[in-house]
Motif scaffolding. Structure first.
Motif, PDB file in Angstrom:
ATOM      1  N   LYS A   8     -91.697 -31.796 -14.128  1.00 38.21           N
ATOM      2  CA  LYS A   8     -90.692 -31.780 -15.195  1.00 38.21           C
ATOM      3  C   LYS A   8     -91.091 -30.887 -16.368  1.00 38.21           C
ATOM      4  N   ASP A   9     -92.321 -30.987 -16.835  1.00 42.60           N
ATOM      5  CA  ASP A   9     -92.742 -30.185 -17.990  1.00 42.60           C
ATOM      6  C   ASP A   9     -92.639 -28.694 -17.694  1.00 42.60           C
ATOM      7  N   ASP A  10     -93.066 -28.279 -16.504  1.00 40.84           N
ATOM      8  CA  ASP A  10     -92.969 -26.866 -16.116  1.00 40.84           C
ATOM      9  C   ASP A  10     -91.508 -26.425 -16.062  1.00 40.84           C
ATOM     10  N   LEU A  11     -90.647 -27.260 -15.492  1.00 37.77           N
ATOM     11  CA  LEU A  11     -89.227 -26.921 -15.418  1.00 37.77           C
ATOM     12  C   LEU A  11     -88.627 -26.775 -16.817  1.00 37.77           C
ATOM     13  N   ARG A  17     -87.483 -20.952 -21.775  1.00 35.64           N
ATOM     14  CA  ARG A  17     -87.636 -19.500 -21.777  1.00 35.64           C
ATOM     15  C   ARG A  17     -86.344 -18.811 -21.357  1.00 35.64           C
ATOM     16  N   ALA A  18     -85.690 -19.338 -20.332  1.00 32.59           N
ATOM     17  CA  ALA A  18     -84.424 -18.755 -19.877  1.00 32.59           C
ATOM     18  C   ALA A  18     -83.362 -18.858 -20.964  1.00 32.59           C
ATOM     19  N   GLU A  19     -83.348 -19.983 -21.662  1.00 33.43           N
ATOM     20  CA  GLU A  19     -82.399 -20.162 -22.764  1.00 33.43           C
ATOM     21  C   GLU A  19     -82.639 -19.098 -23.841  1.00 33.43           C
ATOM     22  N   GLY A  20     -83.898 -18.854 -24.152  1.00 29.79           N
ATOM     23  CA  GLY A  20     -84.238 -17.820 -25.126  1.00 29.79           C
ATOM     24  C   GLY A  20     -83.815 -16.441 -24.649  1.00 29.79           C
ATOM     25  N   GLN A  21     -83.982 -16.180 -23.353  1.00 31.65           N
ATOM     26  CA  GLN A  21     -83.551 -14.900 -22.803  1.00 31.65           C
ATOM     27  C   GLN A  21     -82.043 -14.722 -22.949  1.00 31.65           C
ATOM     28  N   VAL A  22     -81.288 -15.765 -22.664  1.00 30.16           N
ATOM     29  CA  VAL A  22     -79.830 -15.677 -22.763  1.00 30.16           C
ATOM     30  C   VAL A  22     -79.413 -15.458 -24.220  1.00 30.16           C
ATOM     31  N   ARG A  23     -80.049 -16.134 -25.147  1.00 30.49           N
ATOM     32  CA  ARG A  23     -79.744 -15.905 -26.560  1.00 30.49           C
ATOM     33  C   ARG A  23     -80.064 -14.463 -26.951  1.00 30.49           C
ATOM     34  N   GLY A  24     -81.164 -13.940 -26.416  1.00 26.46           N
ATOM     35  CA  GLY A  24     -81.538 -12.550 -26.682  1.00 26.46           C
ATOM     36  C   GLY A  24     -80.509 -11.579 -26.124  1.00 26.46           C
ATOM     37  N   ILE A  25     -79.974 -11.894 -24.961  1.00 26.54           N
ATOM     38  CA  ILE A  25     -78.938 -11.046 -24.364  1.00 26.54           C
ATOM     39  C   ILE A  25     -77.691 -11.037 -25.254  1.00 26.54           C
ATOM     40  N   ALA A  26     -77.323 -12.201 -25.747  1.00 24.46           N
ATOM     41  CA  ALA A  26     -76.154 -12.284 -26.640  1.00 24.46           C
ATOM     42  C   ALA A  26     -76.388 -11.430 -27.896  1.00 24.46           C
ATOM     43  N   ARG A  27     -77.602 -11.464 -28.444  1.00 26.20           N
ATOM     44  CA  ARG A  27     -77.921 -10.634 -29.613  1.00 26.20           C
ATOM     45  C   ARG A  27     -77.818  -9.154 -29.268  1.00 26.20           C
ATOM     46  N   VAL A  52     -86.251 -21.686 -11.211  1.00 23.76           N
ATOM     47  CA  VAL A  52     -86.042 -23.114 -11.497  1.00 23.76           C
ATOM     48  C   VAL A  52     -85.286 -23.759 -10.339  1.00 23.76           C
ATOM     49  N   ALA A  53     -84.235 -23.097  -9.874  1.00 21.56           N
ATOM     50  CA  ALA A  53     -83.426 -23.652  -8.788  1.00 21.56           C
ATOM     51  C   ALA A  53     -84.260 -23.842  -7.520  1.00 21.56           C
TER      52      ALA A  53
END
Length: 93
Positions: A8-11, A17-27, A52-53
């Motif tokens: 769980k912690d690794d996931l 990190r993926a969430e941060g990447q998506v926010r970066g893409i939006a920026r 993750v999947a």
């Protein structure tokens, strides 16, 4: 208990990190960055989510499906059907 409990912690770290990447893409889009640079980041975020999947799928197969298979009967059939559908969704995406 879910099959991914030990992972769980690794996931959660990977998802963060993926969430941060998506926010970066939006920026990047908001700041009118070069298309290819944005596509490169989309590819990286997609790969992170695929990792993750695949981890969740492996945990599901080795825990939930394996336990159901040991029980046999309709529970096993249902878990195998669910796993097949999940794999099909991953392959199509």
């Amino acid at each position: 208990m879910n099959g991914y409990a030990g992972n769980k912690d690794d996931l959660l770290k990977r998802l963060s990190r993926a969430e941060g990447q998506v926010r970066g893409i939006a920026r990047m889009v908001d700041n009118d960055k070069y298309c290819i640079d944005i596509l490169t980041q989309v590819s990286a975020a997609t790969s992170a989510l695929e990792t993750v999947a695949l981890s969740l799928l492996a945990d599901h197969l080795s825990h939930c499906v394996a336990e159901a298979a040991a029980e046999g009967g309709p529970v096993a059939e249902e878990k195998i059907r669910e796993a097949n559908e999940a794999i099909a969704r991953l392959v199509r995406s």
